[in-house]
Design a protein around this motif. Structure first.
Motif, PDB file in Angstrom:
ATOM      1  N   SER A 128     -35.529  40.961  16.850  1.00 29.48           N
ATOM      2  CA  SER A 128     -35.488  40.582  18.270  1.00 29.48           C
ATOM      3  C   SER A 128     -34.123  40.904  18.884  1.00 29.48           C
ATOM      4  O   SER A 128     -34.040  41.302  20.048  1.00 29.48           O
ATOM      5  CB  SER A 128     -35.825  39.100  18.441  1.00 29.48           C
ATOM      6  N   TYR A 129     -33.060  40.746  18.109  1.00 28.70           N
ATOM      7  CA  TYR A 129     -31.727  41.105  18.604  1.00 28.70           C
ATOM      8  C   TYR A 129     -31.640  42.611  18.858  1.00 28.70           C
ATOM      9  O   TYR A 129     -31.069  43.047  19.865  1.00 28.70           O
ATOM     10  CB  TYR A 129     -30.658  40.675  17.593  1.00 28.70           C
ATOM     11  N   GLU A 130     -32.213  43.399  17.949  1.00 31.70           N
ATOM     12  CA  GLU A 130     -32.225  44.848  18.165  1.00 31.70           C
ATOM     13  C   GLU A 130     -33.043  45.207  19.395  1.00 31.70           C
ATOM     14  O   GLU A 130     -32.725  46.155  20.119  1.00 31.70           O
ATOM     15  CB  GLU A 130     -32.771  45.563  16.929  1.00 31.70           C
ATOM     16  N   GLY A 131     -34.102  44.432  19.659  1.00 35.49           N
ATOM     17  CA  GLY A 131     -34.878  44.643  20.878  1.00 35.49           C
ATOM     18  C   GLY A 131     -34.043  44.384  22.124  1.00 35.49           C
ATOM     19  O   GLY A 131     -34.173  45.088  23.133  1.00 35.49           O
ATOM     20  N   LEU A 132     -33.172  43.374  22.059  1.00 30.15           N
ATOM     21  CA  LEU A 132     -32.265  43.124  23.179  1.00 30.15           C
ATOM     22  C   LEU A 132     -31.291  44.278  23.360  1.00 30.15           C
ATOM     23  O   LEU A 132     -30.962  44.661  24.489  1.00 30.15           O
ATOM     24  CB  LEU A 132     -31.490  41.819  22.961  1.00 30.15           C
ATOM     25  N   GLU A 133     -30.812  44.834  22.248  1.00 26.20           N
ATOM     26  CA  GLU A 133     -29.894  45.969  22.351  1.00 26.20           C
ATOM     27  C   GLU A 133     -30.599  47.195  22.918  1.00 26.20           C
ATOM     28  O   GLU A 133     -30.018  47.926  23.720  1.00 26.20           O
ATOM     29  CB  GLU A 133     -29.311  46.296  20.972  1.00 26.20           C
ATOM     30  N   ILE A 134     -31.840  47.411  22.497  1.00 30.23           N
ATOM     31  CA  ILE A 134     -32.602  48.548  23.022  1.00 30.23           C
ATOM     32  C   ILE A 134     -32.870  48.357  24.509  1.00 30.23           C
ATOM     33  O   ILE A 134     -32.807  49.309  25.296  1.00 30.23           O
ATOM     34  CB  ILE A 134     -33.923  48.727  22.245  1.00 30.23           C
ATOM     35  N   GLY A 135     -33.131  47.113  24.896  1.00 29.34           N
ATOM     36  CA  GLY A 135     -33.373  46.809  26.311  1.00 29.34           C
ATOM     37  C   GLY A 135     -32.117  46.880  27.153  1.00 29.34           C
ATOM     38  O   GLY A 135     -32.177  46.757  28.375  1.00 29.34           O
ATOM     39  N   ASN A 136     -30.967  47.046  26.512  1.00 35.27           N
ATOM     40  CA  ASN A 136     -29.699  47.189  27.200  1.00 35.27           C
ATOM     41  C   ASN A 136     -29.470  46.036  28.181  1.00 35.27           C
ATOM     42  O   ASN A 136     -29.207  46.240  29.362  1.00 35.27           O
ATOM     43  CB  ASN A 136     -29.622  48.552  27.909  1.00 35.27           C
ATOM     44  N   VAL A 137     -29.568  44.809  27.672  1.00 37.54           N
ATOM     45  CA  VAL A 137     -29.415  43.628  28.523  1.00 37.54           C
ATOM     46  C   VAL A 137     -27.960  43.249  28.757  1.00 37.54           C
ATOM     47  O   VAL A 137     -27.676  42.389  29.587  1.00 37.54           O
ATOM     48  CB  VAL A 137     -30.165  42.424  27.921  1.00 37.54           C
ATOM     49  N   GLY A 138     -27.069  43.852  28.021  1.00 36.87           N
ATOM     50  CA  GLY A 138     -25.654  43.567  28.210  1.00 36.87           C
ATOM     51  C   GLY A 138     -25.109  42.720  27.083  1.00 36.87           C
ATOM     52  O   GLY A 138     -25.837  41.997  26.407  1.00 36.87           O
ATOM     53  N   PRO A 139     -23.800  42.814  26.909  1.00 37.64           N
ATOM     54  CA  PRO A 139     -23.191  42.109  25.778  1.00 37.64           C
ATOM     55  C   PRO A 139     -23.202  40.586  25.932  1.00 37.64           C
ATOM     56  O   PRO A 139     -23.282  39.870  24.945  1.00 37.64           O
ATOM     57  CB  PRO A 139     -21.765  42.654  25.744  1.00 37.64           C
ATOM     58  N   PHE A 140     -23.123  40.081  27.162  1.00 37.64           N
ATOM     59  CA  PHE A 140     -23.090  38.628  27.353  1.00 37.64           C
ATOM     60  C   PHE A 140     -24.364  37.972  26.834  1.00 37.64           C
ATOM     61  O   PHE A 140     -24.308  36.984  26.091  1.00 37.64           O
ATOM     62  CB  PHE A 140     -22.881  38.281  28.837  1.00 37.64           C
TER      63      PHE A 140
END
Length: 172
Positions: free
Chosen positions: A63-75
């Motif tokens: 799920s964290y990698e999904g957030l990175e792929i979604g480019n949601v930002g570092p915050f």
């Protein structure tokens, strides 16, 4: 046949021979005498909890990698990691404490239920670590059971015969 006749024919339930031990999840009452596959259950609960914790950690990583792929930002990415780390730590501590003492009736356990659900990996790790020493919660339940058994024995030994057959005390 009337209800009275039917009641007369049913055998009376035997009086309990003492306090009944409280069952523990996954162990039942095998913790009392360490019989009925107690050791195997401890191993199974320990292995099951660590395997589930590892699988949950893999899912959280995905799920964290999904957030990175979604480019949601570092915050947001860092916030999610910190949230799960804090929730897991709190869940671990609360679960570990629940093995040695019961929560107070007015405690904040209900308020922390959601946080413990989010940090379920901490609870699973607490189960895993506790299975090395005993069944999770065994020490607490054993102390309560032994206290209740001693109290029952004390009450039983204080009874000496039929109190109605005693002679009345003499007046002085």
């Amino acid at each position: 046949m009337s209800d009275d006749d039917q009641r007369d024919q049913t055998p009376a339930a035997p009086a309990p021979a003492g306090p009944e031990p409280e069952p523990i999840r996954f162990f039942g009452t095998t913790w009392v005498d360490h019989d009925g596959g107690y050791a195997l259950r401890r191993v199974a609960v320990g292995v099951g909890s660590i395997v589930t914790a590892v699988a949950a950690a893999v899912l959280l990583r995905l799920s964290y990698e999904g957030l990175e792929i979604g480019n949601v930002g570092p915050f947001l990415s860092i916030s999610v990691v910190v949230l799960f780390a804090i929730a897991s730590a709190i869940a671990f501590v609360k679960t570990w404490d629940s093995f040695s003492r019961r929560p107070a009736p007015s405690s904040d356990e209900a308020a922390l239920k959601g946080l413990k659900t989010i940090g379920f990996i901490g609870s699973l790790i607490a189960y895993f670590l506790r299975c090395f020493a005993e069944a999770p919660g065994e020490k607490l339940r054993r102390a309560e059971y032994e206290r209740a058994t001693a109290e029952f024995a004390r009450r039983r030994s204080a009874r000496t015969g039929n109190p109605a057959a005693r002679r009345p005390k003499r007046k002085k």
